[in-house]
Design a protein around this motif. Structure first.
Motif, PDB file in Angstrom:
ATOM      1  N   VAL A  77       0.861  -1.193   0.000  1.00  0.00           N
ATOM      2  CA  VAL A  77       0.000   0.000   0.000  1.00  0.00           C
ATOM      3  C   VAL A  77       0.897   1.242   0.000  1.00  0.00           C
ATOM      4  O   VAL A  77       1.737   1.405   0.886  1.00  0.00           O
ATOM      5  CB  VAL A  77      -0.920   0.020   1.234  1.00  0.00           C
ATOM      6  CG1 VAL A  77      -1.753   1.306   1.257  1.00  0.00           C
ATOM      7  CG2 VAL A  77      -1.832  -1.199   1.248  1.00  0.00           C
ATOM      8  N   PRO A  78       0.755   2.129  -0.983  1.00  0.00           N
ATOM      9  CA  PRO A  78       1.609   3.330  -1.010  1.00  0.00           C
ATOM     10  C   PRO A  78       1.330   4.261   0.160  1.00  0.00           C
ATOM     11  O   PRO A  78       0.195   4.362   0.639  1.00  0.00           O
ATOM     12  CB  PRO A  78       1.260   3.988  -2.350  1.00  0.00           C
ATOM     13  CG  PRO A  78      -0.059   3.428  -2.744  1.00  0.00           C
ATOM     14  CD  PRO A  78      -0.135   2.066  -2.147  1.00  0.00           C
ATOM     15  N   VAL A 119       1.150   9.239  -7.116  1.00  0.00           N
ATOM     16  CA  VAL A 119       1.569   8.009  -6.444  1.00  0.00           C
ATOM     17  C   VAL A 119       0.635   6.854  -6.801  1.00  0.00           C
ATOM     18  O   VAL A 119       1.089   5.727  -7.031  1.00  0.00           O
ATOM     19  CB  VAL A 119       1.632   8.215  -4.916  1.00  0.00           C
ATOM     20  CG1 VAL A 119       1.838   6.887  -4.189  1.00  0.00           C
ATOM     21  CG2 VAL A 119       2.758   9.173  -4.568  1.00  0.00           C
ATOM     22  N   LEU A 120      -0.667   7.103  -6.883  1.00  0.00           N
ATOM     23  CA  LEU A 120      -1.619   6.056  -7.280  1.00  0.00           C
ATOM     24  C   LEU A 120      -1.351   5.572  -8.700  1.00  0.00           C
ATOM     25  O   LEU A 120      -1.426   4.376  -8.981  1.00  0.00           O
ATOM     26  CB  LEU A 120      -3.054   6.565  -7.154  1.00  0.00           C
ATOM     27  CG  LEU A 120      -3.619   6.684  -5.732  1.00  0.00           C
ATOM     28  CD1 LEU A 120      -4.970   7.367  -5.754  1.00  0.00           C
ATOM     29  CD2 LEU A 120      -3.725   5.306  -5.066  1.00  0.00           C
ATOM     30  N   ARG A 121      -1.028   6.505  -9.598  1.00  0.00           N
ATOM     31  CA  ARG A 121      -0.706   6.103 -10.977  1.00  0.00           C
ATOM     32  C   ARG A 121       0.513   5.198 -10.994  1.00  0.00           C
ATOM     33  O   ARG A 121       0.546   4.191 -11.697  1.00  0.00           O
ATOM     34  CB  ARG A 121      -0.449   7.332 -11.852  1.00  0.00           C
ATOM     35  CG  ARG A 121      -1.699   8.026 -12.355  1.00  0.00           C
ATOM     36  CD  ARG A 121      -1.379   8.969 -13.509  1.00  0.00           C
ATOM     37  NE  ARG A 121      -0.405   9.977 -13.141  1.00  0.00           N
ATOM     38  CZ  ARG A 121      -0.722  11.164 -12.614  1.00  0.00           C
ATOM     39  NH1 ARG A 121      -1.984  11.470 -12.388  1.00  0.00           N
ATOM     40  NH2 ARG A 121       0.219  12.042 -12.307  1.00  0.00           N
ATOM     41  N   ARG A 122       1.538   5.573 -10.234  1.00  0.00           N
ATOM     42  CA  ARG A 122       2.763   4.769 -10.210  1.00  0.00           C
ATOM     43  C   ARG A 122       2.511   3.402  -9.586  1.00  0.00           C
ATOM     44  O   ARG A 122       3.059   2.397 -10.037  1.00  0.00           O
ATOM     45  CB  ARG A 122       3.854   5.497  -9.418  1.00  0.00           C
ATOM     46  CG  ARG A 122       4.281   6.821 -10.013  1.00  0.00           C
ATOM     47  CD  ARG A 122       5.618   7.261  -9.472  1.00  0.00           C
ATOM     48  NE  ARG A 122       5.685   7.351  -8.025  1.00  0.00           N
ATOM     49  CZ  ARG A 122       5.581   8.473  -7.330  1.00  0.00           C
ATOM     50  NH1 ARG A 122       5.375   9.622  -7.946  1.00  0.00           N
ATOM     51  NH2 ARG A 122       5.679   8.471  -6.009  1.00  0.00           N
ATOM     52  N   ARG A 161       8.691  -1.670  -8.629  1.00  0.00           N
ATOM     53  CA  ARG A 161       8.629  -0.935  -9.905  1.00  0.00           C
ATOM     54  C   ARG A 161      10.030  -0.698 -10.461  1.00  0.00           C
ATOM     55  O   ARG A 161      10.250  -0.774 -11.682  1.00  0.00           O
ATOM     56  CB  ARG A 161       7.907   0.409  -9.707  1.00  0.00           C
ATOM     57  CG  ARG A 161       6.445   0.268  -9.366  1.00  0.00           C
ATOM     58  CD  ARG A 161       5.699   1.588  -9.533  1.00  0.00           C
ATOM     59  NE  ARG A 161       6.303   2.666  -8.780  1.00  0.00           N
ATOM     60  CZ  ARG A 161       6.022   2.914  -7.497  1.00  0.00           C
ATOM     61  NH1 ARG A 161       5.170   2.148  -6.848  1.00  0.00           N
ATOM     62  NH2 ARG A 161       6.586   3.929  -6.881  1.00  0.00           N
ATOM     63  N   LEU A 162      10.984  -0.417  -9.571  1.00  0.00           N
ATOM     64  CA  LEU A 162      12.363  -0.203  -9.989  1.00  0.00           C
ATOM     65  C   LEU A 162      12.940  -1.491 -10.560  1.00  0.00           C
ATOM     66  O   LEU A 162      13.568  -1.488 -11.639  1.00  0.00           O
ATOM     67  CB  LEU A 162      13.185   0.275  -8.783  1.00  0.00           C
ATOM     68  CG  LEU A 162      14.639   0.682  -8.997  1.00  0.00           C
ATOM     69  CD1 LEU A 162      14.755   1.814 -10.020  1.00  0.00           C
ATOM     70  CD2 LEU A 162      15.263   1.116  -7.671  1.00  0.00           C
ATOM     71  N   GLY A 186       8.547  10.897 -14.067  1.00  0.00           N
ATOM     72  CA  GLY A 186       8.991  12.274 -14.279  1.00  0.00           C
ATOM     73  C   GLY A 186       8.362  13.248 -13.312  1.00  0.00           C
ATOM     74  O   GLY A 186       8.225  14.438 -13.602  1.00  0.00           O
ATOM     75  N   SER A 187       7.967  12.753 -12.117  1.00  0.00           N
ATOM     76  CA  SER A 187       7.322  13.633 -11.132  1.00  0.00           C
ATOM     77  C   SER A 187       8.282  14.723 -10.671  1.00  0.00           C
ATOM     78  O   SER A 187       9.417  14.467 -10.325  1.00  0.00           O
ATOM     79  CB  SER A 187       6.868  12.819  -9.920  1.00  0.00           C
ATOM     80  OG  SER A 187       6.437  13.668  -8.894  1.00  0.00           O
TER      81      SER A 187
END
Length: 229
Positions: A77-78, A119-122, A161-162, A186-187
């Motif tokens: 969970v972010p 953050v939700l998009r990522r 993700r990384l 690109g945030s």
């Protein structure tokens, strides 16, 4: 379905202000005034994102973030930390605890909602790749899981993700700014130092299987993922 945002903040006025902005952005706010109330709320409904105040009564936001990252239910969970602490070492401490982003008080609700959406998009992006295996490490894109041989690797959402980007682009060197563009989207809110923090966390997750050497530092250039250790 509306995204559920858990707001963990002991100041009622700030909590209500943030909840109003969240509702206006067509998301559902869940309230908690401390870590204990947040834990009960999570047990009832796992949120899509947690807004976590650094200074909480009892358990601090930083310690609670570490606990959330250790627990199976909340590991992915972010978390966005709300903090009055703007010093670089404080921000790094938050990132190393597993926080995905931070917002320094005082903040505008417009900025906060932009950060939440970013953050939700990522965190909820679709993984197109299927099974990828490099150097004894296996990534199952559709299942969103990582294995060292047959053993599951416990890994946070940003590190996943990384790693996903690295394993779908092996043997190429990427600078910190390029990794920010590709992995963080690109945030403008994320600093290059953030990359180093998450590289360390990724290596630490792979270290028990002696796979941390897959993530290589290329001096003066950036980082590379390579099965040729």
């Amino acid at each position: 379905m509306h995204k559920r945002i858990l707001i963990v903040e002991d100041e009622a006025s700030i909590r209500e202000m943030v909840a109003f902005a969240v509702r206006k952005a067509d998301m559902e706010p869940i309230h908690a005034e401390d870590a204990q109330a947040a834990h009960l709320a999570i047990a009832d409904t796992v949120p899509d994102l947690i807004l976590l105040d650094w200074m909480l009564p009892g358990t601090s936001g930083l310690e609670f973030a570490r606990r959330l990252r250790r627990e199976e239910l909340t590991r992915e969970v972010p978390i966005i930390m709300l903090t009055a602490r703007g010093e670089e070492m404080d921000r790094v401490s938050g990132l190393e605890a597993g926080v995905d982003d931070y917002v320094v008080k005082p903040f505008s609700t417009r900025e906060l909602i932009a950060r939440i959406k970013a953050v939700l998009r990522r965190s909820h992006g679709d993984d197109e790749a299927g099974m990828i295996e490099i150097g004894g490490l296996r990534l199952d894109g559709p299942a969103h899981r990582v294995f060292a041989g047959e053993e599951p690797v416990r890994i946070g959402p940003t590190e996943y993700r990384l790693l996903y980007f690295f394993m779908t682009h092996p043997e190429r060197v990427y600078s910190r700014s390029q990794l920010l563009d590709h992995v963080w989207g690109g945030s403008v809110y994320v600093e290059e130092r953030t990359v180093d923090v998450h590289i360390r966390r990724l290596r630490k997750a792979l270290e028990p299987w002696q796979l941390d050497g897959l993530v290589q530092t290329v001096r003066g250039a950036g980082y590379r993922f390579s099965g040729n250790v």
